[in-house]
Write a protein that holds these residues in place. Structure first.
Motif, short mmCIF file in Angstrom:
data_model
loop_
_atom_site.label_atom_id
_atom_site.label_comp_id
_atom_site.label_asym_id
_atom_site.label_seq_id
_atom_site.Cartn_x
_atom_site.Cartn_y
_atom_site.Cartn_z
N ARG A 1 -9.46 -3.32 -4.22
CA ARG A 1 -10.19 -3.01 -2.98
C ARG A 1 -9.26 -3.07 -1.78
O ARG A 1 -9.41 -2.30 -0.82
CB ARG A 1 -11.35 -4.02 -2.82
N ASN A 2 -8.30 -3.99 -1.81
CA ASN A 2 -7.34 -4.14 -0.72
C ASN A 2 -5.95 -4.41 -1.30
O ASN A 2 -5.83 -5.04 -2.34
CB ASN A 2 -7.73 -5.31 0.20
N GLU B 1 -14.51 -7.34 1.30
CA GLU B 1 -13.11 -7.00 1.50
C GLU B 1 -12.26 -8.24 1.73
O GLU B 1 -12.69 -9.22 2.31
CB GLU B 1 -12.95 -6.06 2.70
N GLU C 1 -4.91 0.11 -2.80
CA GLU C 1 -6.35 -0.06 -2.57
C GLU C 1 -7.18 1.21 -2.85
O GLU C 1 -7.89 1.71 -1.99
CB GLU C 1 -6.63 -0.56 -1.16
N ASN D 1 0.83 -1.21 0.00
CA ASN D 1 0.00 0.00 0.00
C ASN D 1 0.86 1.26 0.00
O ASN D 1 0.62 2.20 -0.77
CB ASN D 1 -0.92 0.01 1.22
N ARG E 1 -10.99 0.92 -2.03
CA ARG E 1 -11.37 0.27 -0.77
C ARG E 1 -12.71 0.78 -0.24
O ARG E 1 -13.51 0.01 0.29
CB ARG E 1 -10.29 0.51 0.29
N TYR E 2 -12.93 2.08 -0.38
CA TYR E 2 -14.15 2.66 0.19
C TYR E 2 -15.21 2.95 -0.86
O TYR E 2 -16.09 3.79 -0.65
CB TYR E 2 -13.80 3.94 0.96
#
Length: 277
Positions: free
Chosen positions: A182-183, A258, A187, A48, A190-191
């Motif tokens: 998403r992860n 997730e 990411e 990340n 992600r939200y």
């Protein structure tokens, strides 16, 4: 009186072997646990950190290449266009390309500058894995590069959002479809479930800034549901979700729930404004 117990050498050796085996097993388990922990840290934190840093640098590089960022490009309040989504914006013939038509459908000026910006966007074909646009989602405080293709090593794992090959480009009639992690690896999506109807999405290119308005969400479907990225997006798994008329659409897709890739979710929006740079 009973004679004291006698421990034979063979018994001592068996006990020593047993202790060594238990100790060695414990060491192996601890080592495996540490390795797994390091892998988790690498996957959940380092990838990340690295991907976000790369994505931020690419956004800055694109802005330098284009000159100064378009004023208010991340602020939907500065865009012009219709005030509601029910005004029929973004509709046109399936074969029509270019944001000039999209701008007119959204109530924008039909000036020659707008037409040229849309035409440039429609003719330009980015190279595979090339970052050529910036996606902005104010609600998520997100600004991330858009690259051609959805390859994991060449695009998505760099923290970029990928453009599905064969779908339309920003501002074109049809469906501008994107995918993002998403992860891990930045990411960026992600939200994505936090988006609501009426939220704005901007797509900045060298030619123009396009504003889309979130219209519908498909919370879960099959990874093989190709209908969500068709020119007129409609789920083939859940046909009640999607559209039935040609228009100027954007689709954002990511894995759900997730930390899994079992299903996909899709967020759809319609083009509501276009501003040439």
């Amino acid at each position: 009186m009973r004679a004291p117990g006698i421990v034979h050498h063979g018994t001592r050796r068996r006990r020593a072997v047993y202790r060594r085996a238990v100790w060695s097993g414990a060491e192996v388990l601890v080592t495996v646990g540490v390795v797994l922990l390091l892998l988790v840290v690498h996957q959940m934190w380092w990838t990340n950190r690295q991907a976000r840093h790369n994505a931020e640098r690419k956004v800055q590089a694109l802005e330098r290449e284009w000159g100064n960022p378009a004023p208010g490009s991340a602020d939907p309040g500065t865009s012009t266009g219709p005030g509601t989504e029910e005004s029929g914006e973004g509709k046109g013939e399936p074969g029509q390309t270019g944001a000039g038509g999209g701008g007119r459908s959204a109530g924008q000026s039909s000036s020659s500058a707008s037409g040229r910006a849309g035409a440039d966007s429609g003719r330009t074909r980015p190279r595979w894995s090339q970052a050529y646009a910036v996606l902005g989602i104010p609600r998520l405080s997100l600004r991330v590069p858009v690259a051609e293709g959805v390859s994991k090593p060449d695009v998505l794992n760099k923290g970029y959002v990928g453009h599905y090959k064969g779908t339309q480009q920003p501002g074109q009639a049809g469906n501008f479809a994107l995918a993002g992690h998403r992860n891990t690896h930045g990411e960026p999506f992600r939200y994505l479930p936090r988006l609501r109807r009426g939220d704005t999405i901007t797509v900045e290119t060298k030619a123009a800034v396009y504003t889309y308005t979130v219209d519908r969400t498909l919370s879960r479907t099959s990874p093989r549901d190709g209908g969500v990225i068709r020119p007129v997006p409609r789920s083939t798994v859940r046909p009640s979700y999607g559209y039935s008329e040609p228009g100027y659409y954007i689709t954002l897709t990511t894995c759900t729930p997730e930390y899994t890739s079992t299903y996909r979710m899709a967020v759809w929006g319609k083009l509501t404004a276009m501003r040439p740079r």
